[in-house]
Design a protein around this motif. Sequence first.
Motif, PDB file in Angstrom:
ATOM      1  N   ALA A   1      14.068 -37.857 -14.755  1.00  0.00           N
ATOM      2  CA  ALA A   1      14.874 -38.752 -13.926  1.00  0.00           C
ATOM      3  C   ALA A   1      16.066 -39.272 -14.716  1.00  0.00           C
ATOM      4  O   ALA A   1      17.172 -39.382 -14.186  1.00  0.00           O
ATOM      5  N   ALA A   2      15.860 -39.587 -15.984  1.00  0.00           N
ATOM      6  CA  ALA A   2      16.961 -40.062 -16.832  1.00  0.00           C
ATOM      7  C   ALA A   2      17.969 -38.941 -17.063  1.00  0.00           C
ATOM      8  O   ALA A   2      19.178 -39.174 -17.063  1.00  0.00           O
ATOM      9  N   GLN A   3      17.472 -37.738 -17.262  1.00  0.00           N
ATOM     10  CA  GLN A   3      18.367 -36.599 -17.447  1.00  0.00           C
ATOM     11  C   GLN A   3      19.222 -36.396 -16.201  1.00  0.00           C
ATOM     12  O   GLN A   3      20.433 -36.200 -16.289  1.00  0.00           O
ATOM     13  N   ARG A   4      18.585 -36.459 -15.053  1.00  0.00           N
ATOM     14  CA  ARG A   4      19.312 -36.261 -13.793  1.00  0.00           C
ATOM     15  C   ARG A   4      20.344 -37.364 -13.587  1.00  0.00           C
ATOM     16  O   ARG A   4      21.477 -37.086 -13.178  1.00  0.00           O
ATOM     17  N   ALA A   5      19.967 -38.595 -13.886  1.00  0.00           N
ATOM     18  CA  ALA A   5      20.905 -39.712 -13.744  1.00  0.00           C
ATOM     19  C   ALA A   5      22.103 -39.520 -14.668  1.00  0.00           C
ATOM     20  O   ALA A   5      23.251 -39.792 -14.274  1.00  0.00           O
ATOM     21  N   THR A   6      21.863 -39.050 -15.868  1.00  0.00           N
ATOM     22  CA  THR A   6      22.947 -38.784 -16.815  1.00  0.00           C
ATOM     23  C   THR A   6      23.885 -37.717 -16.257  1.00  0.00           C
ATOM     24  O   THR A   6      25.108 -37.869 -16.292  1.00  0.00           O
ATOM     25  N   LEU A   7      23.312 -36.651 -15.728  1.00  0.00           N
ATOM     26  CA  LEU A   7      24.129 -35.567 -15.190  1.00  0.00           C
ATOM     27  C   LEU A   7      24.882 -35.993 -13.935  1.00  0.00           C
ATOM     28  O   LEU A   7      26.040 -35.610 -13.743  1.00  0.00           O
ATOM     29  N   LEU A   8      24.264 -36.794 -13.087  1.00  0.00           N
ATOM     30  CA  LEU A   8      24.950 -37.281 -11.892  1.00  0.00           C
ATOM     31  C   LEU A   8      26.135 -38.165 -12.264  1.00  0.00           C
ATOM     32  O   LEU A   8      27.222 -38.037 -11.679  1.00  0.00           O
ATOM     33  N   ALA A   9      25.942 -39.034 -13.240  1.00  0.00           N
ATOM     34  CA  ALA A   9      27.041 -39.896 -13.688  1.00  0.00           C
ATOM     35  C   ALA A   9      28.166 -39.064 -14.281  1.00  0.00           C
ATOM     36  O   ALA A   9      29.352 -39.318 -14.025  1.00  0.00           O
ATOM     37  N   GLN A  10      27.810 -38.047 -15.051  1.00  0.00           N
ATOM     38  CA  GLN A  10      28.823 -37.185 -15.655  1.00  0.00           C
ATOM     39  C   GLN A  10      29.566 -36.404 -14.579  1.00  0.00           C
ATOM     40  O   GLN A  10      30.787 -36.271 -14.625  1.00  0.00           O
ATOM     41  N   ARG A  11      28.839 -35.908 -13.594  1.00  0.00           N
ATOM     42  CA  ARG A  11      29.481 -35.189 -12.491  1.00  0.00           C
ATOM     43  C   ARG A  11      30.488 -36.075 -11.764  1.00  0.00           C
ATOM     44  O   ARG A  11      31.620 -35.666 -11.500  1.00  0.00           O
ATOM     45  N   ASP A  12      30.086 -37.304 -11.478  1.00  0.00           N
ATOM     46  CA  ASP A  12      30.984 -38.220 -10.774  1.00  0.00           C
ATOM     47  C   ASP A  12      32.226 -38.522 -11.600  1.00  0.00           C
ATOM     48  O   ASP A  12      33.339 -38.563 -11.073  1.00  0.00           O
ATOM     49  N   MET A  13      32.045 -38.714 -12.903  1.00  0.00           N
ATOM     50  CA  MET A  13      33.181 -38.981 -13.784  1.00  0.00           C
ATOM     51  C   MET A  13      34.116 -37.766 -13.834  1.00  0.00           C
ATOM     52  O   MET A  13      35.340 -37.910 -13.778  1.00  0.00           O
ATOM     53  N   LEU A  14      33.552 -36.573 -13.902  1.00  0.00           N
ATOM     54  CA  LEU A  14      34.369 -35.361 -13.924  1.00  0.00           C
ATOM     55  C   LEU A  14      35.110 -35.167 -12.606  1.00  0.00           C
ATOM     56  O   LEU A  14      36.277 -34.763 -12.604  1.00  0.00           O
ATOM     57  N   ARG A  15      34.470 -35.470 -11.494  1.00  0.00           N
ATOM     58  CA  ARG A  15      35.142 -35.360 -10.191  1.00  0.00           C
ATOM     59  C   ARG A  15      36.339 -36.307 -10.124  1.00  0.00           C
ATOM     60  O   ARG A  15      37.393 -35.939  -9.615  1.00  0.00           O
ATOM     61  N   GLU A  16      36.167 -37.522 -10.637  1.00  0.00           N
ATOM     62  CA  GLU A  16      37.278 -38.475 -10.666  1.00  0.00           C
ATOM     63  C   GLU A  16      38.407 -37.959 -11.550  1.00  0.00           C
ATOM     64  O   GLU A  16      39.578 -38.064 -11.200  1.00  0.00           O
ATOM     65  N   ARG A  17      38.050 -37.407 -12.700  1.00  0.00           N
ATOM     66  CA  ARG A  17      39.053 -36.887 -13.621  1.00  0.00           C
ATOM     67  C   ARG A  17      39.808 -35.716 -12.987  1.00  0.00           C
ATOM     68  O   ARG A  17      41.032 -35.610 -13.109  1.00  0.00           O
ATOM     69  N   VAL A  18      39.091 -34.841 -12.291  1.00  0.00           N
ATOM     70  CA  VAL A  18      39.722 -33.705 -11.623  1.00  0.00           C
ATOM     71  C   VAL A  18      40.656 -34.196 -10.516  1.00  0.00           C
ATOM     72  O   VAL A  18      41.771 -33.694 -10.361  1.00  0.00           O
ATOM     73  N   ALA A  19      40.226 -35.199  -9.764  1.00  0.00           N
ATOM     74  CA  ALA A  19      41.071 -35.731  -8.686  1.00  0.00           C
ATOM     75  C   ALA A  19      42.354 -36.332  -9.262  1.00  0.00           C
ATOM     76  O   ALA A  19      43.442 -36.121  -8.710  1.00  0.00           O
ATOM     77  N   ARG A  20      42.237 -37.062 -10.374  1.00  0.00           N
ATOM     78  CA  ARG A  20      43.441 -37.625 -11.006  1.00  0.00           C
ATOM     79  C   ARG A  20      44.353 -36.516 -11.508  1.00  0.00           C
ATOM     80  O   ARG A  20      45.570 -36.580 -11.345  1.00  0.00           O
TER      81      ARG A  20
END
Length: 144
Positions: free
Chosen positions: A78-97
């Motif tokens: 669950a912690a691994q998944r939460a880490t990956l979800l947070a990273q995915r969201d951060m990368l999506r924001e970076r890509v949008a910018r």
Amino acid sequence: MRPGTGVGIGQLADEFGLAPHVLRHWEACGLLRPPRDGAGRRRYGDAERVRVAVVLRAKEAGLGLEATRALLTRGAPAAQRATLLAQRDMLRERVARARAELELVQCALDCAHEDIAECPRFQELVRERAGVTAADAGRLLSDP
């Protein structure tokens, strides 16, 4: 790994194009736990090679060392998944910018106006960012 087998820190660092201090730092952060020989020297085998490769891949994905440690921690899916979800969201924001930045640069390159300050689309974007009126934006852009 049998005592006396494996490679030293310098050789493993060279294999991955790293400086030895990087591997020491990763060890201090809990990412590596190389066994030691009778003289106390670190000995790196295949398990450590795999962990170094995982850390490097995680860095390529933009993960920090803390997030990487979370991924390497067994028994906490669950912690691994939460880490990956947070990273995915951060990368999506970076890509949008980055897409928005590219759009602005491409707009400037495609503009028929020789001076970007004269471009109505650029002026509109500046007004939006600065929170000023069209007249103010035009006047302020033309002032040196």
